[in-house]
Design a protein around this motif. Structure first.
Motif, PDB file in Angstrom:
ATOM      1  N   ARG A   3      16.884  -1.107  16.846  1.00  0.00           N
ATOM      2  CA  ARG A   3      17.118  -0.795  18.271  1.00  0.00           C
ATOM      3  C   ARG A   3      16.990   0.690  18.571  1.00  0.00           C
ATOM      4  NH1 ARG A   3      22.687  -3.736  19.275  1.00  0.00           N
ATOM      5  NH2 ARG A   3      23.043  -2.565  17.385  1.00  0.00           N
ATOM      6  N   THR A   4      17.283   1.564  17.578  1.00  0.00           N
ATOM      7  CA  THR A   4      17.292   2.999  17.871  1.00  0.00           C
ATOM      8  C   THR A   4      16.134   3.766  17.246  1.00  0.00           C
ATOM      9  OG1 THR A   4      18.699   3.417  15.970  1.00  0.00           O
ATOM     10  CG2 THR A   4      19.798   3.035  18.092  1.00  0.00           C
ATOM     11  N   ASP A   5      15.366   3.143  16.393  1.00  0.00           N
ATOM     12  CA  ASP A   5      14.287   3.859  15.710  1.00  0.00           C
ATOM     13  C   ASP A   5      13.020   3.021  15.765  1.00  0.00           C
ATOM     14  OD1 ASP A   5      12.567   5.257  14.102  1.00  0.00           O
ATOM     15  OD2 ASP A   5      13.902   5.336  12.375  1.00  0.00           O
ATOM     16  N   ASP A   6      12.066   3.486  16.561  1.00  0.00           N
ATOM     17  CA  ASP A   6      10.817   2.747  16.662  1.00  0.00           C
ATOM     18  C   ASP A   6       9.644   3.533  16.085  1.00  0.00           C
ATOM     19  OD1 ASP A   6      10.636   4.673  18.590  1.00  0.00           O
ATOM     20  OD2 ASP A   6      10.080   3.308  20.204  1.00  0.00           O
ATOM     21  N   THR A   7       9.952   4.499  15.206  1.00  0.00           N
ATOM     22  CA  THR A   7       8.872   5.270  14.584  1.00  0.00           C
ATOM     23  C   THR A   7       8.078   4.388  13.620  1.00  0.00           C
ATOM     24  OG1 THR A   7      10.338   6.027  12.820  1.00  0.00           O
ATOM     25  CG2 THR A   7      10.106   7.464  14.744  1.00  0.00           C
ATOM     26  N   GLU A   8       6.809   4.707  13.511  1.00  0.00           N
ATOM     27  CA  GLU A   8       5.931   3.959  12.625  1.00  0.00           C
ATOM     28  C   GLU A   8       6.315   4.212  11.167  1.00  0.00           C
ATOM     29  OE1 GLU A   8       1.216   3.844  11.478  1.00  0.00           O
ATOM     30  OE2 GLU A   8       1.815   4.541  13.462  1.00  0.00           O
ATOM     31  N   ILE A   9       6.226   3.196  10.347  1.00  0.00           N
ATOM     32  CA  ILE A   9       6.505   3.321   8.924  1.00  0.00           C
ATOM     33  C   ILE A   9       5.179   3.626   8.224  1.00  0.00           C
ATOM     34  CG2 ILE A   9       7.390   2.179   6.850  1.00  0.00           C
ATOM     35  CD1 ILE A   9       9.480   2.618   9.084  1.00  0.00           C
ATOM     36  N   PRO A  10       5.105   4.779   7.553  1.00  0.00           N
ATOM     37  CA  PRO A  10       3.844   5.124   6.883  1.00  0.00           C
ATOM     38  C   PRO A  10       3.573   4.223   5.681  1.00  0.00           C
ATOM     39  CG  PRO A  10       5.424   6.956   6.796  1.00  0.00           C
ATOM     40  CD  PRO A  10       6.117   5.795   7.425  1.00  0.00           C
ATOM     41  N   ASP A  11       2.358   4.271   5.208  1.00  0.00           N
ATOM     42  CA  ASP A  11       1.956   3.568   3.992  1.00  0.00           C
ATOM     43  C   ASP A  11       2.404   4.429   2.808  1.00  0.00           C
ATOM     44  OD1 ASP A  11       0.730   2.234   1.898  1.00  0.00           O
ATOM     45  OD2 ASP A  11      -1.283   2.957   2.421  1.00  0.00           O
ATOM     46  N   TYR A  12       3.638   4.244   2.389  1.00  0.00           N
ATOM     47  CA  TYR A  12       4.195   5.086   1.329  1.00  0.00           C
ATOM     48  C   TYR A  12       3.450   4.931   0.014  1.00  0.00           C
ATOM     49  CZ  TYR A  12       8.067   6.386   4.329  1.00  0.00           C
ATOM     50  OH  TYR A  12       8.818   6.899   5.350  1.00  0.00           O
ATOM     51  N   SER A  13       3.081   3.731  -0.360  1.00  0.00           N
ATOM     52  CA  SER A  13       2.367   3.561  -1.623  1.00  0.00           C
ATOM     53  C   SER A  13       1.012   4.263  -1.570  1.00  0.00           C
ATOM     54  CB  SER A  13       2.211   2.083  -1.983  1.00  0.00           C
ATOM     55  OG  SER A  13       1.459   1.405  -1.011  1.00  0.00           O
ATOM     56  N   GLY A  14       0.377   4.258  -0.412  1.00  0.00           N
ATOM     57  CA  GLY A  14      -0.885   4.971  -0.251  1.00  0.00           C
ATOM     58  C   GLY A  14      -0.710   6.478  -0.353  1.00  0.00           C
ATOM     59  N   LYS A  15       0.418   6.985   0.108  1.00  0.00           N
ATOM     60  CA  LYS A  15       0.686   8.422   0.034  1.00  0.00           C
ATOM     61  C   LYS A  15       0.906   8.889  -1.404  1.00  0.00           C
ATOM     62  CE  LYS A  15       2.480   9.194   4.646  1.00  0.00           C
ATOM     63  NZ  LYS A  15       1.588  10.269   5.024  1.00  0.00           N
ATOM     64  N   LEU A  16       1.266   7.974  -2.279  1.00  0.00           N
ATOM     65  CA  LEU A  16       1.475   8.317  -3.679  1.00  0.00           C
ATOM     66  C   LEU A  16       0.176   8.328  -4.475  1.00  0.00           C
ATOM     67  CD1 LEU A  16       4.721   6.267  -4.374  1.00  0.00           C
ATOM     68  CD2 LEU A  16       4.523   8.737  -4.022  1.00  0.00           C
ATOM     69  N   ARG A  17      -0.894   7.857  -3.907  1.00  0.00           N
ATOM     70  CA  ARG A  17      -2.182   7.827  -4.599  1.00  0.00           C
ATOM     71  C   ARG A  17      -2.678   9.245  -4.855  1.00  0.00           C
ATOM     72  NH1 ARG A  17      -3.729   3.947  -7.373  1.00  0.00           N
ATOM     73  NH2 ARG A  17      -5.797   4.845  -7.215  1.00  0.00           N
ATOM     74  N   LEU A  18      -3.418   9.420  -5.924  1.00  0.00           N
ATOM     75  CA  LEU A  18      -3.953  10.726  -6.311  1.00  0.00           C
ATOM     76  C   LEU A  18      -5.477  10.711  -6.363  1.00  0.00           C
ATOM     77  CD1 LEU A  18      -1.409  11.530  -9.169  1.00  0.00           C
ATOM     78  CD2 LEU A  18      -1.395  12.400  -6.817  1.00  0.00           C
ATOM     79  N   ASP A  19      -6.069   9.782  -5.648  1.00  0.00           N
ATOM     80  CA  ASP A  19      -7.524   9.657  -5.657  1.00  0.00           C
ATOM     81  C   ASP A  19      -8.190  10.975  -5.279  1.00  0.00           C
ATOM     82  OD1 ASP A  19      -7.655   6.730  -6.154  1.00  0.00           O
ATOM     83  OD2 ASP A  19      -6.604   6.675  -4.227  1.00  0.00           O
ATOM     84  N   GLY A  20      -9.164  11.377  -6.100  1.00  0.00           N
ATOM     85  CA  GLY A  20      -9.921  12.593  -5.825  1.00  0.00           C
ATOM     86  C   GLY A  20      -9.202  13.886  -6.169  1.00  0.00           C
ATOM     87  N   ARG A  21      -8.011  13.798  -6.712  1.00  0.00           N
ATOM     88  CA  ARG A  21      -7.269  15.012  -7.089  1.00  0.00           C
ATOM     89  C   ARG A  21      -7.471  15.292  -8.569  1.00  0.00           C
ATOM     90  NH1 ARG A  21      -1.742  14.870  -3.537  1.00  0.00           N
ATOM     91  NH2 ARG A  21      -2.808  14.590  -1.546  1.00  0.00           N
ATOM     92  N   ASN A  22      -7.529  16.563  -8.908  1.00  0.00           N
ATOM     93  CA  ASN A  22      -7.885  16.997 -10.255  1.00  0.00           C
ATOM     94  C   ASN A  22      -6.678  17.573 -10.977  1.00  0.00           C
ATOM     95  OD1 ASN A  22     -10.617  16.439  -9.571  1.00  0.00           O
ATOM     96  ND2 ASN A  22     -10.688  18.389  -8.495  1.00  0.00           N
ATOM     97  N   PHE A  23      -6.429  17.056 -12.178  1.00  0.00           N
ATOM     98  CA  PHE A  23      -5.286  17.469 -12.975  1.00  0.00           C
ATOM     99  C   PHE A  23      -5.738  17.890 -14.373  1.00  0.00           C
ATOM    100  CE2 PHE A  23      -3.387  15.095  -9.659  1.00  0.00           C
ATOM    101  CZ  PHE A  23      -2.060  15.475  -9.571  1.00  0.00           C
ATOM    102  N   VAL A  24      -5.078  18.899 -14.899  1.00  0.00           N
ATOM    103  CA  VAL A  24      -5.235  19.290 -16.290  1.00  0.00           C
ATOM    104  C   VAL A  24      -3.911  18.991 -16.965  1.00  0.00           C
ATOM    105  CG1 VAL A  24      -5.492  21.233 -17.888  1.00  0.00           C
ATOM    106  CG2 VAL A  24      -6.949  21.082 -15.866  1.00  0.00           C
ATOM    107  N   VAL A  25      -3.956  18.239 -18.062  1.00  0.00           N
ATOM    108  CA  VAL A  25      -2.747  17.945 -18.828  1.00  0.00           C
ATOM    109  C   VAL A  25      -2.898  18.604 -20.192  1.00  0.00           C
ATOM    110  CG1 VAL A  25      -1.203  16.189 -19.753  1.00  0.00           C
ATOM    111  CG2 VAL A  25      -2.457  15.752 -17.614  1.00  0.00           C
ATOM    112  N   ILE A  26      -2.081  19.625 -20.428  1.00  0.00           N
ATOM    113  CA  ILE A  26      -2.056  20.316 -21.719  1.00  0.00           C
ATOM    114  C   ILE A  26      -1.108  19.539 -22.627  1.00  0.00           C
ATOM    115  CG2 ILE A  26      -1.609  22.504 -22.893  1.00  0.00           C
ATOM    116  CD1 ILE A  26      -3.726  22.783 -20.712  1.00  0.00           C
ATOM    117  N   GLY A  27      -1.535  19.236 -23.834  1.00  0.00           N
ATOM    118  CA  GLY A  27      -0.718  18.427 -24.738  1.00  0.00           C
ATOM    119  C   GLY A  27      -0.849  16.954 -24.421  1.00  0.00           C
ATOM    120  N   ALA A  28      -2.048  16.537 -23.985  1.00  0.00           N
ATOM    121  CA  ALA A  28      -2.262  15.174 -23.510  1.00  0.00           C
ATOM    122  C   ALA A  28      -2.403  14.145 -24.629  1.00  0.00           C
ATOM    123  CB  ALA A  28      -3.520  15.121 -22.636  1.00  0.00           C
ATOM    124  N   GLY A  29      -2.553  14.575 -25.861  1.00  0.00           N
ATOM    125  CA  GLY A  29      -2.910  13.668 -26.934  1.00  0.00           C
ATOM    126  C   GLY A  29      -1.857  12.701 -27.408  1.00  0.00           C
TER     127      GLY A  29
END
Length: 161
Positions: A3-29
């Motif tokens: 009744r008091t909050d009609d804001t849109e709910i974002p796609d939270y799982s989509g916001k956690l995606r890392l598509d196209g982002r570049n990471f370097v992991v040192i000690g990855a082995g």
């Protein structure tokens, strides 16, 4: 909707995606680094899988369809070569996961100065050597004007300034 909050709910799982982002992991082995690399890749990140042991770097890169790179975290020249290769390959860097570390298998009272120096060299100097070339000016080519996030998997996280 309530009744008091009609804001849109974002796609939270989509916001956690890392598509196209570049990471370097040192000690990855192995260990935490291997798990962190799998976690990033499972969310769509492109990964540079770095380890002192070339075979371990190659193994994890094959597991996550990443890029293997081998170098010594205690050597500044290796860090500079790594980030030159990262920028040639990716063009920019989203985040550095600085996870290289060793520890003596003895009590502090029985740890030699050489063992202590090896631990500090890998853990502290290695993070320092990798964070410097990972920082700007390359960030001007992406949308992060303050450089990449620097994460140490043992619980400390450097904040962007």
């Amino acid at each position: 909707m309530t009744r008091t909050d009609d804001t849109e709910i974002p796609d939270y799982s989509g916001k956690l995606r890392l598509d196209g982002r570049n990471f370097v992991v040192i000690g990855a082995g192995q260990g935490i680094g291997r798990q962190a690399t799998h976690a990033l890749a499972s969310l769509g990140a492109r990964t540079f899988c770095v380890d002192l042991d070339h075979d371990l770097a190659d193994d994890i890169a094959k597991e996550v369809d990443g890029i293997a790179w081998s170098g010594d975290a205690t050597k500044r020249d290796d860090a500079e070569s790594l980030f030159a290769a990262v920028l040639r390959t990716f063009g920019w860097l989203e985040c550095l996961v600085s996870n290289a570390g060793i520890y003596p298998r003895s009590a502090v009272t029985e740890t030699s100065a050489a063992e202590r120096d090896a631990v500090l060299g890998t853990t502290l100097r290695g993070t320092f050597h990798h964070s410097r070339p990972a920082a700007p000016p390359h960030s001007a080519s992406c949308d992060c004007s303050r450089g990449p996030g620097i994460t140490a998997c043992r619980g400390a996280r450097a904040q962007r300034t």
